[in-house]
Design a protein around this motif. Sequence first.
Motif, short mmCIF file in Angstrom:
data_model
loop_
_atom_site.label_atom_id
_atom_site.label_comp_id
_atom_site.label_asym_id
_atom_site.label_seq_id
_atom_site.Cartn_x
_atom_site.Cartn_y
_atom_site.Cartn_z
N VAL A 12 19.17 -54.71 74.49
CA VAL A 12 18.27 -55.87 74.59
C VAL A 12 16.82 -55.42 74.58
O VAL A 12 15.98 -56.03 73.91
CB VAL A 12 18.57 -56.67 75.88
N SER A 13 16.52 -54.32 75.28
CA SER A 13 15.12 -53.91 75.32
C SER A 13 14.68 -53.42 73.94
O SER A 13 13.52 -53.56 73.57
CB SER A 13 14.89 -52.85 76.39
N ARG A 16 13.94 -56.67 72.14
CA ARG A 16 12.75 -57.32 72.68
C ARG A 16 11.47 -56.60 72.30
O ARG A 16 10.38 -57.12 72.50
CB ARG A 16 12.85 -57.42 74.20
N THR A 17 11.60 -55.39 71.80
CA THR A 17 10.41 -54.64 71.41
C THR A 17 9.74 -55.25 70.18
O THR A 17 8.53 -55.14 70.00
CB THR A 17 10.78 -53.17 71.13
N SER A 19 8.17 -58.08 67.78
CA SER A 19 7.36 -59.24 68.06
C SER A 19 6.91 -59.88 66.76
O SER A 19 7.14 -59.36 65.68
CB SER A 19 6.13 -58.83 68.87
N HIS B 51 19.98 -60.63 81.41
CA HIS B 51 19.04 -60.32 80.32
C HIS B 51 18.56 -61.58 79.60
O HIS B 51 17.92 -61.49 78.56
CB HIS B 51 19.68 -59.36 79.33
N GLY B 66 16.25 -67.67 75.87
CA GLY B 66 15.80 -66.32 75.55
C GLY B 66 16.33 -65.88 74.20
O GLY B 66 15.62 -65.25 73.41
N LEU B 70 14.25 -64.93 70.78
CA LEU B 70 14.51 -63.70 70.05
C LEU B 70 14.83 -64.00 68.60
O LEU B 70 14.30 -63.37 67.68
CB LEU B 70 15.70 -62.99 70.72
N ARG B 73 12.01 -64.71 66.36
CA ARG B 73 11.17 -63.57 66.02
C ARG B 73 11.68 -62.83 64.80
O ARG B 73 10.99 -61.99 64.23
CB ARG B 73 11.12 -62.58 67.18
#
Lengths: 248, 248
Positions: A12-13, A16-17, A19, B51, B66, B70, B73
């Motif tokens: 997930v991280s 999420r990086t 953008s 998350h 969320g 995502l 994006r």
Amino acid sequence: MTAPHTVLGRAVSLLRTFSFEEPVLTLSELSRRTGLHKATAHRLCRELVEHRLLDRVPGGYRLSRGLFELGMRASTERTLTEVALPFLQDLYERTHETVHLGVREGSDVVYLLKIGGHRQARSPSRTGGRMPLHATAIGKMLLAHADPGDVASLLTGPLERVTAHTVTAPGILHRQLERALDEGVAFEHEESAPGLTCVAAPVTVGEDVVAAVSAAGPLGRFWPARHAVVVRAVAAAIGAALARRSTP
Amino acid sequence: MTAPHTVLGRAVSLLRTFSFEEPVLTLSELSRRTGLHKATAHRLCRELVEHRLLDRVPGGYRLSRGLFELGMRASTERTLTEVALPFLQDLYERTHETVHLGVREGSDVVYLLKIGGHRQARSPSRTGGRMPLHATAIGKMLLAHADPGDVASLLTGPLERVTAHTVTAPGILHRQLERALDEGVAFEHEESAPGLTCVAAPVTVGEDVVAAVSAAGPLGRFWPARHAVVVRAVAAAIGAALARRSTP
DNA sequence: GCTCGTGTCTCGCTGAGTGAAACATCGGCC
DNA sequence: GGCCGATGTTTCACTCAGCGAGACACGAGC
């Protein structure tokens, strides 16, 4: 970013990086920003590509269409969006300016919908994007109807300055919120983007404010106060349509 | 669904179990459909909630906002969508019917955008949703411009019948594709939904067809052939705008 | 009362996942 | 040319995250 010690968290991280500003990231960049070991990031990315959440492209990786499809299935606000769309189209036809639908999430607005035509003003908002509550018309409208405790705690914290005109003084903001509550519309003058003005009204179902609608345009051409009535009417109509649907 | 033997795969298959039709699923339902052990599904869901990819709601779980953020994006087609939107608004204003923008993905159309007003016809399409290529006007238009090999292999396989009017005979379909290529527009008459007709035109950048645009409306009120010219013009304008942007 | 379906938790076992390290490319630069 | 730093890729032995059987609690419905 601090790397969590679970596979899912790491994945997930990674996702999420990405953008709006940096849609394509290299493996090393991802590994650096997430704090993951290069080998780990590599393995995870490869697997995310396999599952169609990421795309491998010449310059690195990017979020894929599979993720887009998944995201659109998120039902959270889909009935809201679907019910509201026709009314937002009306609003667009009357103003031919940029039209937003947004909901509150913590101290941010999340835009569920943004539509506009050829003459639309440059604005940082995007469907699925966020802005600080205090810097936008929609945000102020939502904040005005928020729990007083929430408002207080938000106003005590430091308020991010987005442009030179962003209102960061709690006192002024507080007065603006009271006035917004009073008039049923909130305004914004170059507070989220230079040259941009905006007017917003709340969408209410019963007692609850579930979202807010806004029309935005460039300073000079667009006079928010002139559209206050339309925006308020459209927001009210959406609320009525929602109430009709939820209690048939 | 066959459960993969990797955490990420399991999580993704959990997320993919949700659909437009069933936005809320219980834990047991999820465990059953993914083939995951109840305890495993439980643990994963809990973590997905942490998350902010899932929401815990009274009736079970659902995809969260969320995930929506995502998904938006995902840049894959964002420039396409953003460039196209104003033109699609024009198309909507001229027809006041449902307007689509779609791209091809395998044997499906994926709708990147769907806009419509109060009088919009009931249709199964949704932004982020899919339909078989051969059952929709957009799909036929995309298929008409696809690689001949792809077309052949698609036409040999069995073609899903979506409604009673869906064209499933390869011969007829093939002739329709040739005609679409010839006229620059493709039509659909109750082939994806009863009572719905549609006309589509291709968005071309250079030699490539990157997407297709359509206008759809109810049988009786909406005559696709009458809007062929507008739809074709709008699609061409989008292509021109894209070309302008990519080579400044 | 019983039963079926649901969500939750524990706990010992094991293999999925980790990360150091080595290797392969690709430029840029002197 | 040769050196350099950056990137992407692969290997491999260790270990802890994650698995799943099973037990438990709750609630609804004959």
